[in-house]
Every structure is written in structure tokens, then in C-alpha cells.
Design a protein around this motif. Structure first.
Motif, PDB file in Angstrom:
ATOM      1  N   ASP A  25       0.560  -1.529  -0.248  1.00 14.91           N
ATOM      2  CA  ASP A  25      -0.280   0.031   0.058  1.00 14.91           C
ATOM      3  C   ASP A  25       1.070   1.666  -0.156  1.00 14.91           C
ATOM      4  O   ASP A  25       1.729   1.365   0.883  1.00 14.91           O
ATOM      5  CB  ASP A  25      -0.896  -0.446   1.221  1.00 14.91           C
ATOM      6  CG  ASP A  25      -2.085   1.485   1.296  1.00 14.91           C
ATOM      7  OD1 ASP A  25      -1.854   1.208   0.320  1.00 14.91           O
ATOM      8  OD2 ASP A  25      -2.961   1.033   1.869  1.00 14.91           O
ATOM      9  N   PHE A  26       0.340   1.785  -0.962  1.00 19.44           N
ATOM     10  CA  PHE A  26       1.762   3.825  -0.710  1.00 19.44           C
ATOM     11  C   PHE A  26       1.028   4.558  -0.513  1.00 19.44           C
ATOM     12  O   PHE A  26       1.084   5.982  -1.163  1.00 19.44           O
ATOM     13  CB  PHE A  26       1.887   3.712  -2.681  1.00 19.44           C
ATOM     14  CG  PHE A  26       2.933   2.433  -2.886  1.00 19.44           C
ATOM     15  CD1 PHE A  26       4.483   2.357  -2.549  1.00 19.44           C
ATOM     16  CD2 PHE A  26       2.945   1.762  -3.673  1.00 19.44           C
ATOM     17  CE1 PHE A  26       5.328   2.175  -2.978  1.00 19.44           C
ATOM     18  CE2 PHE A  26       3.630   0.382  -3.964  1.00 19.44           C
ATOM     19  CZ  PHE A  26       5.000   0.495  -3.767  1.00 19.44           C
ATOM     20  N   GLY A  27      -0.699   4.400  -0.287  1.00 22.04           N
ATOM     21  CA  GLY A  27      -1.459   5.668   0.630  1.00 22.04           C
ATOM     22  C   GLY A  27      -2.259   5.927  -0.780  1.00 22.04           C
ATOM     23  O   GLY A  27      -1.229   5.953  -2.137  1.00 22.04           O
ATOM     24  N   THR A  28      -2.639   7.307  -0.328  1.00 21.63           N
ATOM     25  CA  THR A  28      -2.931   8.096  -1.788  1.00 21.63           C
ATOM     26  C   THR A  28      -2.295   9.202  -1.403  1.00 21.63           C
ATOM     27  O   THR A  28      -1.280  10.552  -0.813  1.00 21.63           O
ATOM     28  CB  THR A  28      -4.152   8.900  -0.990  1.00 21.63           C
ATOM     29  OG1 THR A  28      -4.770   8.324  -0.881  1.00 21.63           O
ATOM     30  CG2 THR A  28      -4.760   9.985  -1.722  1.00 21.63           C
ATOM     31  N   GLN A  29      -1.224   9.325  -3.265  1.00 20.57           N
ATOM     32  CA  GLN A  29      -0.623  10.458  -3.444  1.00 20.57           C
ATOM     33  C   GLN A  29      -0.910  11.341  -4.382  1.00 20.57           C
ATOM     34  O   GLN A  29      -1.990  10.982  -4.820  1.00 20.57           O
ATOM     35  CB  GLN A  29       1.039   9.724  -3.825  1.00 20.57           C
ATOM     36  CG  GLN A  29       1.576   8.811  -3.039  1.00 20.57           C
ATOM     37  CD  GLN A  29       1.511   8.880  -1.399  1.00 20.57           C
ATOM     38  OE1 GLN A  29       2.597  10.119  -2.200  1.00 20.57           O
ATOM     39  NE2 GLN A  29       2.025   8.131  -0.562  1.00 20.57           N
ATOM     40  N   GLY A  30      -0.335  12.747  -3.928  1.00 18.41           N
ATOM     41  CA  GLY A  30      -0.933  13.189  -5.947  1.00 18.41           C
ATOM     42  C   GLY A  30       0.853  13.312  -6.665  1.00 18.41           C
ATOM     43  O   GLY A  30       1.466  12.363  -6.527  1.00 18.41           O
ATOM     44  N   VAL A  31       0.593  14.389  -7.227  1.00 18.24           N
ATOM     45  CA  VAL A  31       1.876  14.789  -8.407  1.00 18.24           C
ATOM     46  C   VAL A  31       3.456  13.767  -7.412  1.00 18.24           C
ATOM     47  O   VAL A  31       3.924  14.718  -6.436  1.00 18.24           O
ATOM     48  CB  VAL A  31       1.879  15.695  -9.411  1.00 18.24           C
ATOM     49  CG1 VAL A  31       3.265  16.000  -9.763  1.00 18.24           C
ATOM     50  CG2 VAL A  31       0.996  16.102  -9.697  1.00 18.24           C
ATOM     51  N   LEU A  32       4.271  13.043  -7.383  1.00 21.27           N
ATOM     52  CA  LEU A  32       5.322  12.975  -6.836  1.00 21.27           C
ATOM     53  C   LEU A  32       6.134  13.337  -7.575  1.00 21.27           C
ATOM     54  O   LEU A  32       6.852  13.700  -7.998  1.00 21.27           O
ATOM     55  CB  LEU A  32       5.519  11.551  -6.999  1.00 21.27           C
ATOM     56  CG  LEU A  32       4.292  10.790  -6.914  1.00 21.27           C
ATOM     57  CD1 LEU A  32       4.576   8.638  -7.115  1.00 21.27           C
ATOM     58  CD2 LEU A  32       3.667  10.456  -5.230  1.00 21.27           C
TER      59      LEU A  32
END
Length: 55
Positions: A25-32
């Protein structure tokens, strides 16, 4: 008792299977803008002569 023989052939396809009992699980991300790390225990099983590497 009578015995006989016959030919048998099999082709084993080179293959690997990745299994895990947990979700990676990488969680919730925006622009990396940087790396996002996550961990999970995984098992890789390959046919006997299949080369496999992980990084």
C-alpha cells in the motif's frame, strides 16, 4: 503379468509467481516529487531453471 512401455513428453514453461499475504500500500499520493516507499513481505516461486532477480 504383462508390461509394456509408452512415450511421455512434457514442456515446462519458464514462469515465476509472486504471492503476498499483505497488500503493498503506497497510500494516497498526488503529483510525485520524491520517491514513495512502502513495504510488504512477498514470496517469489519460479520454475527450476528460470533466472530471477529482485531489487
Amino acid at each position: 503379468m504383462t508390461t509394456d512401455s509408452f512415450d511421455v513428453r512434457i514442456t515446462i514453461v519458464a514462469e515465476c509467481e509472486i504471492t503476498s499475504t499483505e497488500t503493498l500500500d503506497f497510500g494516497t499520493q498526488g503529483v510525485l516529487g520524491t520517491d514513495v516507499d512502502a513495504t510488504a513481505t512477498m514470496e517469489v516461486t519460479c520454475t527450476d531453471t528460470t533466472p530471477m532477480t529482485s531489487a
